[in-house]
Design a protein around this motif. Sequence first.
Motif, PDB file in Angstrom:
ATOM      1  N   UNK A 130       4.956  12.685  -2.565  1.00  0.00           N
ATOM      2  CA  UNK A 130       4.508  11.300  -2.695  1.00  0.00           C
ATOM      3  C   UNK A 130       4.800  10.493  -1.443  1.00  0.00           C
ATOM      4  N   UNK A 131       5.978  10.724  -0.845  1.00  0.00           N
ATOM      5  CA  UNK A 131       6.351  10.009   0.376  1.00  0.00           C
ATOM      6  C   UNK A 131       5.414  10.365   1.532  1.00  0.00           C
ATOM      7  N   UNK A 132       5.141  11.651   1.705  1.00  0.00           N
ATOM      8  CA  UNK A 132       4.261  12.086   2.799  1.00  0.00           C
ATOM      9  C   UNK A 132       2.846  11.560   2.613  1.00  0.00           C
ATOM     10  N   UNK A 133       2.364  11.580   1.371  1.00  0.00           N
ATOM     11  CA  UNK A 133       1.031  11.055   1.110  1.00  0.00           C
ATOM     12  C   UNK A 133       0.976   9.559   1.387  1.00  0.00           C
ATOM     13  N   UNK A 180       1.445  11.487 -10.495  1.00  0.00           N
ATOM     14  CA  UNK A 180       0.497  12.575 -10.760  1.00  0.00           C
ATOM     15  C   UNK A 180       1.174  13.929 -10.592  1.00  0.00           C
ATOM     16  N   UNK A 181       1.945  14.088  -9.511  1.00  0.00           N
ATOM     17  CA  UNK A 181       2.641  15.354  -9.275  1.00  0.00           C
ATOM     18  C   UNK A 181       3.685  15.613 -10.364  1.00  0.00           C
ATOM     19  N   UNK A 182       4.386  14.558 -10.787  1.00  0.00           N
ATOM     20  CA  UNK A 182       5.421  14.732 -11.806  1.00  0.00           C
ATOM     21  C   UNK A 182       4.808  15.098 -13.153  1.00  0.00           C
ATOM     22  N   UNK A 183       3.695  14.487 -13.514  1.00  0.00           N
ATOM     23  CA  UNK A 183       3.025  14.836 -14.770  1.00  0.00           C
ATOM     24  C   UNK A 183       2.571  16.294 -14.759  1.00  0.00           C
ATOM     25  N   UNK A 184       2.193  16.782 -13.591  1.00  0.00           N
ATOM     26  CA  UNK A 184       1.827  18.194 -13.464  1.00  0.00           C
ATOM     27  C   UNK A 184       3.037  19.092 -13.685  1.00  0.00           C
ATOM     28  N   UNK A 185       4.167  18.713 -13.100  1.00  0.00           N
ATOM     29  CA  UNK A 185       5.401  19.472 -13.300  1.00  0.00           C
ATOM     30  C   UNK A 185       5.822  19.441 -14.764  1.00  0.00           C
ATOM     31  N   UNK A 186       5.678  18.297 -15.411  1.00  0.00           N
ATOM     32  CA  UNK A 186       6.049  18.180 -16.821  1.00  0.00           C
ATOM     33  C   UNK A 186       5.160  19.050 -17.707  1.00  0.00           C
ATOM     34  N   UNK A 191      -8.968   9.956   1.273  1.00  0.00           N
ATOM     35  CA  UNK A 191      -9.046   9.552  -0.127  1.00  0.00           C
ATOM     36  C   UNK A 191      -9.813  10.573  -0.957  1.00  0.00           C
ATOM     37  N   UNK A 192     -10.899  11.094  -0.403  1.00  0.00           N
ATOM     38  CA  UNK A 192     -11.674  12.124  -1.114  1.00  0.00           C
ATOM     39  C   UNK A 192     -10.820  13.370  -1.339  1.00  0.00           C
ATOM     40  N   UNK A 193     -10.074  13.771  -0.304  1.00  0.00           N
ATOM     41  CA  UNK A 193      -9.190  14.928  -0.445  1.00  0.00           C
ATOM     42  C   UNK A 193      -8.107  14.665  -1.483  1.00  0.00           C
ATOM     43  N   UNK A 194      -7.564  13.452  -1.509  1.00  0.00           N
ATOM     44  CA  UNK A 194      -6.533  13.111  -2.485  1.00  0.00           C
ATOM     45  C   UNK A 194      -7.090  13.106  -3.896  1.00  0.00           C
ATOM     46  N   UNK A 195      -8.300  12.598  -4.061  1.00  0.00           N
ATOM     47  CA  UNK A 195      -8.941  12.610  -5.382  1.00  0.00           C
ATOM     48  C   UNK A 195      -9.166  14.037  -5.856  1.00  0.00           C
ATOM     49  N   UNK A 196      -9.566  14.921  -4.948  1.00  0.00           N
ATOM     50  CA  UNK A 196      -9.751  16.328  -5.311  1.00  0.00           C
ATOM     51  C   UNK A 196      -8.431  16.970  -5.723  1.00  0.00           C
ATOM     52  N   UNK A 233       0.842  -1.206   0.000  1.00  0.00           N
ATOM     53  CA  UNK A 233       0.000   0.000   0.000  1.00  0.00           C
ATOM     54  C   UNK A 233       0.873   1.250   0.000  1.00  0.00           C
ATOM     55  N   UNK A 234       1.918   1.235   0.821  1.00  0.00           N
ATOM     56  CA  UNK A 234       2.796   2.406   0.904  1.00  0.00           C
ATOM     57  C   UNK A 234       3.436   2.718  -0.444  1.00  0.00           C
ATOM     58  N   UNK A 235       4.090   1.726  -1.036  1.00  0.00           N
ATOM     59  CA  UNK A 235       4.814   1.976  -2.282  1.00  0.00           C
ATOM     60  C   UNK A 235       3.862   2.250  -3.447  1.00  0.00           C
ATOM     61  N   UNK A 236       2.710   1.595  -3.448  1.00  0.00           N
ATOM     62  CA  UNK A 236       1.750   1.846  -4.518  1.00  0.00           C
ATOM     63  C   UNK A 236       1.265   3.293  -4.475  1.00  0.00           C
ATOM     64  N   UNK A 237       0.901   3.757  -3.279  1.00  0.00           N
ATOM     65  CA  UNK A 237       0.435   5.138  -3.163  1.00  0.00           C
ATOM     66  C   UNK A 237       1.581   6.119  -3.366  1.00  0.00           C
ATOM     67  N   UNK A 238       2.775   5.758  -2.918  1.00  0.00           N
ATOM     68  CA  UNK A 238       3.950   6.614  -3.077  1.00  0.00           C
ATOM     69  C   UNK A 238       4.231   6.883  -4.558  1.00  0.00           C
TER      70      UNK A 238
END
Length: 315
Positions: A150-153, A110-116, A197-202, A99-104
């Motif tokens: 990603x690590x904190x999430x 998602x964050x990296x695609x935004x930066x790109x 999860x709702x906050x993360x989806x938003x 679960x940790x690594x999958x969410x990480x």
Amino acid sequence: MSNLTSDSKFLLLKFSQIQELQILYFFLFLAVYLITLLGNLFTIISIVVDHHLHTPMYFFLMNLAIIDIGSISSIVPKSMFNSLRNNSFISYFECAVQVFFLFFFDASEIFLLTVMAHDRHVAIYNPLQYETIMNSRTCIKMVAMVWLSGFLYAILHTSSTFSITFCSNEVDQFFCEIPKLLKLSCSDLYLVEVVLLVMSCNLAFGCFIFIIVSYVWIFRAVLQIPSVQGQQKALSTCLPHLIVVSVLICIAFFVYVRPPSNSSSYSDLVFSIIYVIFPPMMNPFIYSIRNKEFQNALCKFLNLGQLFHTFPASF
């Protein structure tokens, strides 16, 4: 089973009850996993060894390849191992790690695609100041923030999920997925993770909106380029990223947002396999299409490998 502890095991969804088919699934997963590993490793090595690719775009692409390797490696090897042994058990600790690594890796992607998307926006919309804005120090800070976020999430969601009490060990999925684990809860603490999860989806939705708005401005800038050749060159650097984002959004939407059906869990299993495997496997091929710089770097790397292979024979 009630009150699962750290010594307990979860029972994952099996691909088949027939051992011969389980072995077949093992070899299929092995082939897909090797293709994904080789494709992304070639991407990383090609970018590292070719100085022509030492630009922000390819620096971000190298990190995307690392994320893709980590994402598929957090799920597929365990599934292969279970298929080979014809069982579907995963320990409590292994489930938490998965679960940790999958969410990480998913959150980092998602964050990296935004930066790109921001990188492409600056490159097309403000090319004269691109090197100043997207300098190496800024790029490193952006990537560091991607990995840290990603690590904190991952820490937040993993600790929240495994702080609840599980009253069953039968996970209706072939890997430990948070929504499926929450269905096993017999306490109200699962509502905390639901809110997260709702906050993360938003937040993910906000990232995708940012990407879409960035590309609206990008296409407006491209249309203002006087020459057709210039327009095509500008689009060729943006289309791979746009395709990757589109594929990820479409598959995620189809898997998680589609209306529930009355069919068995087998269809859900197939869609989940597509979501887990398809994006990491296809990303290297998507970025190599119509990208001459990357293709040349890959050819140089392959030729270099052949040179080292034939070098001892010359003595």
